[in-house]
Design a protein around this motif. Structure first.
Motif, PDB file in Angstrom:
ATOM      1  N   ASP A  66       0.849  -1.193   0.000  1.00  0.00           N
ATOM      2  CA  ASP A  66       0.000   0.000   0.000  1.00  0.00           C
ATOM      3  C   ASP A  66       0.887   1.245   0.000  1.00  0.00           C
ATOM      4  O   ASP A  66       1.534   1.556   0.997  1.00  0.00           O
ATOM      5  CB  ASP A  66      -0.904  -0.007   1.234  1.00  0.00           C
ATOM      6  CG  ASP A  66      -1.836   1.198   1.260  1.00  0.00           C
ATOM      7  OD1 ASP A  66      -1.928   1.908   0.230  1.00  0.00           O
ATOM      8  OD2 ASP A  66      -2.477   1.422   2.302  1.00  0.00           O
ATOM      9  N   THR A  67       0.917   1.930  -1.122  1.00  0.00           N
ATOM     10  CA  THR A  67       1.744   3.138  -1.239  1.00  0.00           C
ATOM     11  C   THR A  67       0.936   4.413  -1.034  1.00  0.00           C
ATOM     12  O   THR A  67       1.463   5.511  -1.159  1.00  0.00           O
ATOM     13  CB  THR A  67       2.417   3.189  -2.622  1.00  0.00           C
ATOM     14  OG1 THR A  67       1.406   3.105  -3.638  1.00  0.00           O
ATOM     15  CG2 THR A  67       3.398   2.040  -2.790  1.00  0.00           C
ATOM     16  N   SER A  68      -0.350   4.265  -0.685  1.00  0.00           N
ATOM     17  CA  SER A  68      -1.199   5.450  -0.535  1.00  0.00           C
ATOM     18  C   SER A  68      -0.774   6.326   0.641  1.00  0.00           C
ATOM     19  O   SER A  68      -1.143   7.496   0.705  1.00  0.00           O
ATOM     20  CB  SER A  68      -2.665   5.037  -0.373  1.00  0.00           C
ATOM     21  OG  SER A  68      -2.850   4.260   0.810  1.00  0.00           O
ATOM     22  N   ALA A 125      -2.200   1.964  -7.962  1.00  0.00           N
ATOM     23  CA  ALA A 125      -0.857   1.644  -7.456  1.00  0.00           C
ATOM     24  C   ALA A 125       0.204   2.299  -8.311  1.00  0.00           C
ATOM     25  O   ALA A 125       1.212   2.803  -7.801  1.00  0.00           O
ATOM     26  CB  ALA A 125      -0.668   0.126  -7.415  1.00  0.00           C
ATOM     27  N   THR A 142       0.244   6.151  -7.470  1.00  0.00           N
ATOM     28  CA  THR A 142       0.872   6.486  -6.196  1.00  0.00           C
ATOM     29  C   THR A 142       2.375   6.226  -6.242  1.00  0.00           C
ATOM     30  O   THR A 142       3.163   6.947  -5.626  1.00  0.00           O
ATOM     31  CB  THR A 142       0.236   5.698  -5.035  1.00  0.00           C
ATOM     32  OG1 THR A 142       0.281   4.293  -5.317  1.00  0.00           O
ATOM     33  CG2 THR A 142      -1.210   6.116  -4.829  1.00  0.00           C
TER      34      THR A 142
END
Length: 277
Positions: free
Chosen positions: A198-200, A211, A214
């Motif tokens: 999760d790069t949020s 993905a 982000t």
């Protein structure tokens, strides 16, 4: 850096340029092209001129010199010929010429920089600079060079801490005012890791993005770059990258991430080997 100041460059390392791709890039607002003297078996410049000579004036073009059919070489005479040939084959002056991976021939680095400055002053390019995958070998050498206009380095969440720290040192040592990024996904945006991590958290809350988007947004901040070269022949991929460039990055998260990388690197460097008593 404001999102309005960021821009995506269409990278042509793995991407065979087609007229349709260049037309779509312009429609998406992508007006930067990044290529090299040696790309596509030394045909990239000729191909661009052949398929889209009327479109090229709409692009800002960066290219690189340093690789030849027999390998890497920063010999001044060969670099001059490569720059002159690039201008001829493109049919226009490139906006920027970069030394291609100068860390591969550190001994000729300073003289090579002088040649590109000479080429700029002779009107063979508007700017000159460095394109380095790993600047650490450069930093181990003793050199004085004229101040480059720009440097292009690896960017994003896949870049090792040692490379990121070396980029910071290179910027300070060479007095580089503008930094560009490349390879935000280490050459594989379809790798499963981009769907599982999760790069949020790198975005300012309240924003949404894929993905890929982000990852692009984070790459603009790790390290801080104004331009990011993305290699793709997929129109949807290019559109997503442009969307990612417009997302606002959470600077506090980036700062914490860089600090964590440095801390882990320090711990790893100080850890005893298994052979220690």
């Amino acid at each position: 850096m404001r999102t309005a100041d960021r821009r995506i460059a269409l990278g042509l390392y793995r991407t065979g340029p087609t007229r349709h791709l260049l037309e779509v890039a312009l429609e998406q607002g992508v007006t930067d092209l990044d290529t090299a003297f040696n790309y596509h078996h030394f045909t990239s410049h000729r191909t661009l001129a052949a398929i889209a000579d009327d479109l090229l004036p709409a692009f800002t073009i960066s290219t690189k010199v340093g690789y030849f059919p027999d390998g890497h070489d920063l010999a001044p005479a060969r670099l001059r010929v490569a720059v002159e040939r690039s201008v001829k084959e493109l049919g226009r002056t490139p906006d920027t010429v970069l030394l291609h991976n100068p860390e591969s021939s550190v001994g000729g680095f300073a003289d090579a920089c002088a040649v590109l400055l000479e080429m700029r002053e002779a009107g063979r390019c508007k700017n000159w600079g460095l394109s380095t995958w790993d600047p650490r070998p450069l930093l181990e050498a003793d050199w004085e060079i004229p101040r480059p206009d720009v440097a292009m380095v690896r960017a994003g969440l896949t870049v090792p801490v040692g490379v990121l720290n070396a980029v910071d040192e290179l910027v300070d040592r060479a007095g580089i005012a503008e930094l560009w990024g490349m390879a935000p996904f280490a050459g594989n945006a379809d790798a499963s890791i981009w769907q599982t991590v999760d790069t949020s958290a790198f975005l300012v809350p309240g924003q949404q993005g894929s993905a890929l988007q982000t990852g692009v947004a984070a790459a603009f901040a790790i390290p801080a770059v104004s331009r990011l070269a993305v290699g793709t022949s997929d129109i949807e991929h290019l559109a997503e990258a442009v969307g990612g460039s417009r997302l606002e990055v959470n600077t506090e998260t980036v700062t914490a991430y860089r600090a964590l990388l440095r801390e882990r690197a320090t711990v790893s460097a100080g850890a005893p080997s298994r052979k220690d008593p």
